[in-house]
Design an enzyme around this catalytic site. Structure first.
Site, PDB file in Angstrom:
ATOM      1  CD  GLU A  65      45.887-140.736  60.867  1.00 57.83           C
ATOM      2  OE1 GLU A  65      46.340-139.833  61.573  1.00 57.83           O
ATOM      3  OE2 GLU A  65      45.285-141.716  61.340  1.00 57.83           O
ATOM      4  CG  ASP A 236      43.889-140.009  67.515  1.00 57.45           C
ATOM      5  OD1 ASP A 236      43.414-138.868  67.356  1.00 57.45           O
ATOM      6  OD2 ASP A 236      43.261-141.040  67.250  1.00 57.45           O
TER       7      ASP A 236
END
Ligand code: NAD
Length: 357
Positions: A65, A236
């Site tokens: 990410e 998450d």
């Protein structure tokens, strides 16, 4: 003639070794408390920030990410991965590095390791939220999942919320033994528990920080009594959660940035319009956090770019004259800004004909 990079072109780089030495210089509990202050300050300027859900590249094994943000003066981003199976190959589940840059000229001003800094900022954020939401007088925290994040969470809740006891459980007893050993001498009473149920018995705060790329059920509804605060950090990513949906339906849910949390957090299990409270509103006092002693509060933590920005800002402010960084020759800096090619050419000395030609 060799080009001499100007001071502006040299970027301070904080290595893993430097970060560890900085933590020892400052003291880990002070570091965590200071980080919480920096994060809170930035959440109080929420409107100023460019906010976007992080950009995720998913694979069967994990996720990579990018997390960018800017307050208009400084820009920052973090690169971070999440690969739950990495530990079985002797690798970290989460590694990261990050950068700050001047918005005015786009030049980077700091490059830093962020594997350790992410553990610190995640723990500081959790404990900051805990300070606003945990039941009054909370002293005991259960931690389910005793991997890399565990001890940072324990120390942050000690330093920021005043907890005195942690009750640990992990499906791998080796992880719990490691955490118990590392927390010896911390001043915390550490209890090694045989089951998750045993760990949460008598706990005012429950932290879940497990890693598994699936819709897991670390906590079931009947395990969670009224009045507790849940600090859920392991869910998450899409398809990666820790709590049974029924717990969410009984809880008041607090999030960092709804557009990101609705995709990545525990609330991916709920309708898109399920009510949640944004934490910046709690920190500013615009919205009440915990309203009564029987309420279950849930921090559905996924980690947001502003927290990393705050952490990098803190490191930059603390570097000062510590010398705990290297100067990286990272930006090309020709004496004449338009003569980039000439700089390359001159670097070859007498052999420059090849490039010219
Ligand atoms: P880790 O792999 O080092 O540790 C995870 C631990 O969870 C392991 O010891 C494993 O044995 C244990 N575990 C797995 N399933 C379990 C279960 N059912 N019950 C009890 N224990 C179980 O990972 P880490 O670096 O400590 O990270 C933990 C989680 O936190 C990860 O999912 C990571 O993605 C997440 N994380 C979130 C944030 C955030 O800001 N929210 C930041 C960093 C990490």
């Amino acid at each position: 003639m060799a080009n001499t990079p100007s001071k502006l072109a040299m970027v301070p780089f904080v290595s893993v070794d430097h970060m560890m030495r900085l933590i020892h210089l400052i003291g880990i509990e002070t570091f965590l408390s200071d980080l919480a202050t920096y994060i809170e300050q930035d959440f109080l300027r929420w409107d100023l920030f460019d906010k976007t859900p992080r950009v995720a590249s998913h694979s069967a094994e994990g996720v990579i990410e990018l997390m960018p943000t800017s307050d208009g003066e400084v820009y920052g981003f973090k690169y971070v991965n999440g690969h739950p199976k990495n530990t079985s190959a002797g690798l970290q589940t989460v590694t990261a590095f990050g950068l700050l840059a001047n918005v005015s000229n786009g030049y980077p001003v700091l490059l830093s390791e962020m594997t350790i800094l992410t553990a610190l900022r995640t723990a500081a954020m959790s404990a900051l939220v805990g300070r606003h939401l945990a039941p009054e007088g909370a002293q005991t925290m259960a931690i389910i999942g005793n991997g890399a994040q565990c001890e940072f969470q324990a120390l942050a809740f000690k330093a920021i919320c005043g907890i005195t006891s942690v009750r640990l459980f992990d499906i791998d007893p080796v992880a719990t033994k490691k955490a118990t050993r590392n927390l010896a001498g911390s001043g915390l009473d550490v209890v090694d528990c045989a089951t998750a149920e045993a760990a949460i018995t008598g706990a005012d705060i429950i932290t879940t920080c497990t890693a598994d790329k699936q819709l897991a059920t670390i906590l079931t509804d009947n395990m969670v009594g009224s009045g507790v605060h849940i600090n859920a950090i392991g869910g998450d990513c899409p398809g990666k959660t820790e709590l049974h949906r029924d717990i969410l339906l009984r809880s008041d849910i607090f999030v960092e940035f709804p557009p990101q949390t609705r995709v990545e957090g525990e609330i991916q299990q709920l309708a898109q319009d399920h009510p949640v409270t944004e934490l910046w509103q709690v920190f500013s006092g615009a919205t009440k956090g915990r309203k009564d002693a029987r309420q279950i509060t849930l921090f559905d933590s996924v980690g947001f770019a502003v927290e990393d920005f705050s952490a990098l800002r803190y490191v930059r402010d603390r570097l000062g004259d510590t010398g705990l960084y290297l100067e990286l020759d990272m930006l090309a800096d020709p004496d004449d800004p338009r003569d980039l090619f000439g700089m390359v050419q001159r670097a070859a000395g007498g052999d420059s004909a090849e490039l010219a030609g």
